[in-house]
Design an enzyme around this catalytic site. Structure first.
Site, short mmCIF file in Angstrom:
data_model
loop_
_atom_site.label_atom_id
_atom_site.label_comp_id
_atom_site.label_asym_id
_atom_site.label_seq_id
_atom_site.Cartn_x
_atom_site.Cartn_y
_atom_site.Cartn_z
N PRO A 7 0.85 -1.19 0.00
CA PRO A 7 0.00 0.00 0.00
C PRO A 7 0.89 1.24 0.00
CG PRO A 7 0.19 -0.84 2.23
CD PRO A 7 1.00 -1.77 1.35
N CYS A 98 3.08 3.99 8.41
CA CYS A 98 3.11 5.28 7.72
C CYS A 98 3.94 6.30 8.52
CB CYS A 98 1.68 5.81 7.53
SG CYS A 98 1.64 7.41 6.67
N LYS A 139 1.17 -4.15 9.08
CA LYS A 139 2.45 -3.66 8.58
C LYS A 139 3.03 -2.70 9.61
CE LYS A 139 4.81 -1.65 4.62
NZ LYS A 139 4.70 -0.85 3.39
N ARG A 224 7.83 0.94 -4.00
CA ARG A 224 8.31 1.84 -5.06
C ARG A 224 9.02 1.07 -6.16
NH1 ARG A 224 12.07 5.81 -2.20
NH2 ARG A 224 12.45 3.93 -0.95
#
Length: 330
Positions: A7, A98, A139, A224
């Site tokens: 994500p 995040c 995560k 990425r």
């Protein structure tokens, strides 16, 4: 071996998830986070971030998609998870990775890694509403400023009921700066009885091999690196070495395969994003693709200053992304 699609807030959303899973190679994907704050999230919100819910939680290519929740209030997280579970996702995931300051200031994402007891309560509350047959994962990063509580956080999540972990092998403070500390993934895997996948700084097949060797796990999540190289997961599965994959002829063949996928991506973006924002989404993806594909650099240079979708359309026709102007209306 499992290969997972990460994500990535503001980048790897439904259109790009659709494209990358069409190329293939992924065992499952995870959505951008659904932010749970003051209210319980409604059904329409989950359908917006995961249109795959209308097709049994799978992309058009059949890849399962787990929906990710982010928040710090156990009861609200559980209530929103109950709404989500009723929609039949392919799994539920929790975000403790995040590093974005705007998210962290509101007690979301990686900043919670200073509070293992809260991680446990969130996981336990959500586990209570996620049926045992539905995958439930989380995560995490290695910590906020350092790794002192990494093992404790992983254990808290597993004790709370999470049955899979993905570890982004950097702290919140390190953001996305290399290197990724893959050895810590192995340390975490040694103290928890659930599968642990490694994430971070995997851009090519050689990186994947090194990550697996250092971490001791064959399960890897690509982020990425997958966006910059849409064929990376497929090449890993086919064991195609980097010296072949970086050959100009090979890259030209991949670009030919990527060209209609770029067209499909642009059409999906045009349908889902306000016209003034659409060119930015294409520029964003091309900005990463140009690491590996020379035609992406040329295309990026031509659209870099364009603001109108119609102007971008004409450039895409010139670059044979669309075969003819009539294809734009298809």
């Amino acid at each position: 071996m499992r290969l997972l699609l990460a994500p990535m807030e503001g980048l790897l959303d439904f259109p790009l998830r659709d494209i990358l899973t069409r190329v293939g190679g992924y065992d499952h994907a995870v959505t951008e986070f659904a932010r749970v704050s003051g209210t319980v999230l409604p059904r329409r919100y989950f359908h917006r971030i995961s249109p795959e819910l209308v097709s049994a939680g799978r992309t058009a290519a059949g890849t399962p998609v787990r929906v990710q929740l982010l928040g710090s209030e156990p009861a609200r997280m559980a209530d929103s998870a109950a709404v989500l579970v009723a929609l039949g996702p392919a799994g539920v995931d929790l975000n403790f990775g995040c590093p974005a300051p705007t998210v962290n200031r509101h007690r979301g994402g990686a900043v919670l890694l200073d509070e293992p007891e809260l991680l446990y309560r969130i996981a336990a509350a959500v586990r209570a509403v996620v049926p045992r047959g539905m995958p439930f994962s989380a995560k995490m990063r290695l910590g906020v400023r350092d790794t002192r509580r990494a093992l404790e956080c992983a254990q808290a999540l597993v004790e709370g009921g999470v049955d899979e972990l993905v570890v982004h092998a950097r702290t919140k403070a390190e953001g996305y700066r290399p290197p990724a500390h893959w050895e810590w993934v192995g340390r975490i895997a040694d103290v928890v009885p659930v599968p642990v996948a490694a994430n971070g700084e995997i851009w090519c097949e050689a990186d994947w091999r090194r990550c697996c060797a250092v971490s001791g796990t064959d399960d890897v999540m690509l982020g990425r690196g997958a966006v910059a190289d849409p064929f990376l997961a497929r090449r890993i599965r086919q064991a195609i070495p980097d010296e072949v994959a970086t050959d100009p002829t090979w890259r030209e063949q991949e670009w030919d395969e990527l060209r209609p996928l770029l067209a499909h991506f642009w059409q999906l973006v045009r349908m889902r994003v306000a016209a003034r924002h659409a060119p930015g989404r294409l520029k964003q993806w091309l900005g990463l693709l140009r690491r590996n594909y020379l035609p992406a650099q040329r295309l990026f240079d031509e659209i870099r200053l364009l603001r109108l979708p119609q102007e971008v359309d004409l450039v895409l026709v010139r670059h044979r992304i669309f075969p003819t102007p009539k294809a734009l209306a298809a």
